[in-house]
Design a protein around this motif. Structure first.
Motif, mmCIF file in Angstrom:
data_model
loop_
_atom_site.group_PDB
_atom_site.id
_atom_site.type_symbol
_atom_site.label_atom_id
_atom_site.label_comp_id
_atom_site.label_asym_id
_atom_site.label_seq_id
_atom_site.Cartn_x
_atom_site.Cartn_y
_atom_site.Cartn_z
ATOM 1 N N ASP A 471 59.202 104.337 60.191
ATOM 2 C CA ASP A 471 60.210 105.282 60.695
ATOM 3 C C ASP A 471 61.621 104.732 60.495
ATOM 4 O O ASP A 471 62.547 105.469 60.150
ATOM 5 C CB ASP A 471 59.961 105.608 62.181
ATOM 6 C CG ASP A 471 59.876 104.364 63.050
ATOM 7 O OD1 ASP A 471 59.106 103.452 62.700
ATOM 8 O OD2 ASP A 471 60.587 104.299 64.080
ATOM 9 N N GLY A 472 61.779 103.414 60.665
ATOM 10 C CA GLY A 472 63.105 102.811 60.539
ATOM 11 C C GLY A 472 63.635 102.920 59.125
ATOM 12 O O GLY A 472 64.777 103.316 58.894
ATOM 13 N N LEU A 498 54.830 106.029 58.807
ATOM 14 C CA LEU A 498 54.224 105.443 59.996
ATOM 15 C C LEU A 498 55.285 105.334 61.092
ATOM 16 O O LEU A 498 56.219 104.526 60.975
ATOM 17 C CB LEU A 498 53.631 104.063 59.683
ATOM 18 C CG LEU A 498 52.375 104.072 58.795
ATOM 19 C CD1 LEU A 498 52.736 104.274 57.330
ATOM 20 C CD2 LEU A 498 51.577 102.794 58.974
ATOM 21 N N ASN A 500 56.240 104.181 64.480
ATOM 22 C CA ASN A 500 55.932 103.367 65.673
ATOM 23 C C ASN A 500 57.153 103.300 66.597
ATOM 24 O O ASN A 500 57.279 102.422 67.426
ATOM 25 C CB ASN A 500 55.420 101.976 65.288
ATOM 26 C CG ASN A 500 56.432 101.203 64.452
ATOM 27 O OD1 ASN A 500 57.567 101.630 64.284
ATOM 28 N ND2 ASN A 500 56.032 100.062 63.932
ATOM 29 N N GLY A 502 60.346 102.599 66.153
ATOM 30 C CA GLY A 502 61.304 101.504 66.134
ATOM 31 C C GLY A 502 61.040 100.476 65.060
ATOM 32 O O GLY A 502 60.189 100.664 64.188
ATOM 33 N N TYR A 503 61.800 99.401 65.175
ATOM 34 C CA TYR A 503 61.712 98.311 64.212
ATOM 35 C C TYR A 503 60.608 97.368 64.676
ATOM 36 O O TYR A 503 60.862 96.292 65.225
ATOM 37 C CB TYR A 503 63.052 97.585 64.122
ATOM 38 C CG TYR A 503 64.233 98.481 63.761
ATOM 39 C CD1 TYR A 503 64.087 99.536 62.848
ATOM 40 C CD2 TYR A 503 65.496 98.260 64.310
ATOM 41 C CE1 TYR A 503 65.162 100.341 62.507
ATOM 42 C CE2 TYR A 503 66.582 99.062 63.970
ATOM 43 C CZ TYR A 503 66.411 100.104 63.070
ATOM 44 O OH TYR A 503 67.476 100.895 62.741
ATOM 45 N N GLY A 504 59.370 97.793 64.433
ATOM 46 C CA GLY A 504 58.211 97.096 64.985
ATOM 47 C C GLY A 504 58.131 95.634 64.571
ATOM 48 O O GLY A 504 57.908 94.753 65.400
HETATM 49 MG MG LIG Z 1 58.874 101.412 62.774
#
Ligand SMILES: [Mg+2]
Ligand SMILES: Cc1ncc(C[n+]2csc(CCOP(=O)(O)OP(=O)(O)O)c2C)c(N)n1
Length: 618
Positions: A471-472, A498, A500, A502-504
């Motif tokens: 997503d980021g 994908l 999640n 944020g910046y997983g």
């Molecule tokens: Mg992410």
């Protein structure tokens, strides 16, 4: 002396010259420049714009939506073509130009050919300061384009029309040289683009470029052979240079003949097909246990076509044998000499043949080769377990990778660049043909993915191209999605997004280094209104066919459907932000603060100092 000349503007000369540069691929003569990406502004619309219109039948122009994005597409095209064909990018001066600087660095780090043609200020300076001109109080020669200097292999500013003659010749040298290869920036002063000159006709004669294969020095070959012959536990580390040299078959034959396991970097992955018994898969920070167990013990690393970046060497803490030596075969002396390696400066294909010619009689002890094969079988079990189908509410990246691989198979080319996915793909993607694994992990530039996928598809219109993106990264740069829709069937890609939230991967890195969960996942960031981003709606607004799926089974069904879609498809799936594959892997040097009030940071610092003890000083 009477030389036949033709009166053209500088921009017309550039366009005509580029359209006449050719290469030969599989016996077919083709233009070496597949096209020009362009976003016009006052700095290039009347000069380069008019010139490109004139050659549009031989050298197509593609309109993009973001200069960085279009440059990513150009880079990905060249990478997918193993550097044999390439693209140019032209912009206005100022913001349009500088939007390409980050992408120039992508090409620079990854050693990929790219021709950048930003507009520049007026050479005559009469209208100064023009719109978008930066003004240096002490140096009149500086323009915004000076920012390209640190990320170009060759930079020139064209202030007179005839200057383009040596500049374009030099540009072609750099773009086609295996060692120098990288971005070339020719900053084209706006007034000079429109200025006429009587160019010699010979400048525009068709030229066919071949790609030289420098042969390594005989003494270097001899030293490499001597080192390899003494090896009891050899490994090959295959980097991107093997693919660019188109030496994958040669490397495979070499590994088979001498029983040497092959470990792959991010750029080198897909040198061997996943199914090959000596293919240990990824090495280093995102390595398989099969590769890393061997790397820890090895006494000779035969590094072919790799820069040995920190993800490959586990920040130089991966190799634990104090006697370990490196033989580095590379076209670029800068790389071949790293870490006191026995350098073999030359082309991978030729170098492998020359070493092979003298190595006969030697082979890796069979116990070592068998240990490698056993390690691979063990790794396969671990990999199968994390990729298996699951009906968990929030799947892991690994489970999504499993679904993509099951439906699209190793025949597809997978494209990725940043986030948690590159590590998971490096470990888990089961690659097929050379080049079917396309990771930009030299600069790992967020926002490469969608545009990169478009560039790969233009290079491989008959193949399935799947982009996997977080997503980021999607949020950072997605506008070339609209370009891929606009260019129709030949530019059709499948994007698996994908989310999640944020910046997983950086959140996990923060936790590993003792940091508080802070400013990475959206939920840990400052907000008044929690962002519930509807990615499917966003992508749909650009014309893509989109769906949001809520299970791995649905993802597989949608991926199956996407195969027959005539347009770019985006499939969104919510994923778990905290799960990463634990099997395999290696420490990575990310400096932990020496001073902190937090107990977690103090503990992480202690662990960090232990790891540093294994670091091999170059
Ligand atoms: Mg992410
Ligand atoms: C242009 C750019 N900015 C920042 C980074 C540092 N960075 C690497 S991965 C990452 C987060 C990526 O987030 P996402 O795409 O959602 O992937 P995830 O980590 O969640 O898997 C960041 C900020 C980068 N690589 N590139």
């Amino acid at each position: 002396m009477s030389v036949k000349t033709v009166r053209l503007t500088m921009a017309q000369a550039v366009a005509r010259f580029l359209s006449r540069q050719m290469t030969v691929i599989d016996g077919e003569k083709l233009p070496i420049f597949a096209g020009v990406w362009a976003i016009f502004g006052h700095g290039n619309v009347s000069g380069m714009g008019e010139a490109l219109y004139g050659v549009r039948d031989e050298l197509p122009t593609y309109r993009a939506h973001n200069e960085q994005g279009m440059t990513h597409a150009a880079i990905a095209y060249a990478k997918a073509m193993f550097r044999r064909r390439m693209m140019a990018c032209t912009t206005s001066i100022g913001p349009g130009a500088l939007n390409m600087v980050t992408a120039a660095a992508v090409a620079h780090v990854n050693r990929l050919p790219l021709l950048l043609l930003p507009g520049d200020v007026f050479a005559n300076r009469l209208p100064d300061p023009v719109l978008q001109q930066v003004e240096d109080f002490g140096d009149g020669t500086i323009s915004a384009n000076d920012a390209f200097k640190s990320v170009s292999r060759y930079f020139d500013r064209i202030t007179r029309p005839e200057q383009i003659i040596p500049a374009l010749r030099r540009a072609m040298q750099v773009l086609t040289d295996p060692a120098e290869c990288g971005p070339v920036t020719l900053a084209l002063c706006q007034d000079v683009q429109a200025e006429a000159y009587d160019y010699p006709e010979s400048f525009f004669e068709e030229k066919v470029w071949t790609f030289r294969r420098p042969r390594a020095d005989v003494d270097e070959i001899a030293a490499a052979v001597e080192t390899l012959k003494a090896a009891k536990k050899p490994v090959i580390i295959a980097g991107g240079g093997v693919l660019y040299s188109q030496a994958t078959e040669d490397l495979k034959a070499f590994a088979e003949k001498y029983g040497v396991p092959v470990l792959e970097t991010q750029a080198g992955k897909s040198t061997l097909p996943h199914t090959h018994p000596l293919a240990m898969g990824s090495v280093g920070v995102t390595g398989t246990s099969a590769s890393n167990d061997l790397a820890m013990q090895t006494d000779v690393v035969f590094a072919v076509g790799t820069r040995m970046q920190d993800f490959t060497t586990g920040s130089w803490a991966l190799f634990r044998n104090p006697e370990m030596k490196i033989v580095a075969l590379n076209t670029q002396a800068f790389d071949a000499g790293k870490h006191n390696a026995v350098p073999v400066v030359g082309d991978a294909k030729i170098g492998l043949a020359d070493i092979d010619a003298q190595l006969s009689g030697w082979s890796a002890p069979s116990a070592w080769t068998e240990e490698a094969k056993a390690g691979k079988a063990k790794w396969q079990e671990a990999s199968d377990a994390v990729r298996a189908p699951s009906n968990t509410e929030l799947p892991s990246d690994a489970q999504v990778i499993g679904a993509v691989q099951r439906t699209l198979t190793s025949a597809a080319t997978v494209v990725c660049a940043a986030g948690g996915l590159p590590g998971e793909l490096h470990k888990l993607w089961e690659s097929g043909a050379p080049g079917s694994y396309h990771l930009e992990y030299g600069f790992s530039c967020m926002g490469y993915e969608v545009a990169g996928g478009l560039g790969v598809k233009l290079a491989k219109p008959d193949e399935e191209v799947v982009v996997m993106v977080g997503d980021g990264s999607y949020m950072m740069l997605n506008s070339e999605l609209a370009t891929s829709v606009m260019l129709g069937k030949d530019a059709r890609i499948t994007v698996v997004l994908l989310d999640n939230r944020g910046y997983g991967c950086i959140n996990r890195l923060q936790m590993e280094t003792g940091g508080a969960n802070f400013n990475n996942l959206l939920e840990d960031s400052k907000y008044e209104v929690f962002p519930n981003i509807d990615f499917a709606a966003h992508a749909r607004s650009m014309g893509a066919i989109t769906t949001k799926v809520s299970s791995i089974a649905d993802l597989e069904a949608e991926l199956e459907k996407a195969k027959t879609n005539d347009r770019t498809t985006v499939i969104v799936i919510d994923t778990h932000p905290l799960i990463a594959t634990e099997a395999g892997g290696h420490w990575w040097d990310v400096a932990v603060p020496e001073v902190s009030d937090r107990k977690e940071v103090q503990d992480a610092r202690k662990a960090y100092e232990e790891h540093l003890k294994h670091q091999r000083i170059g």
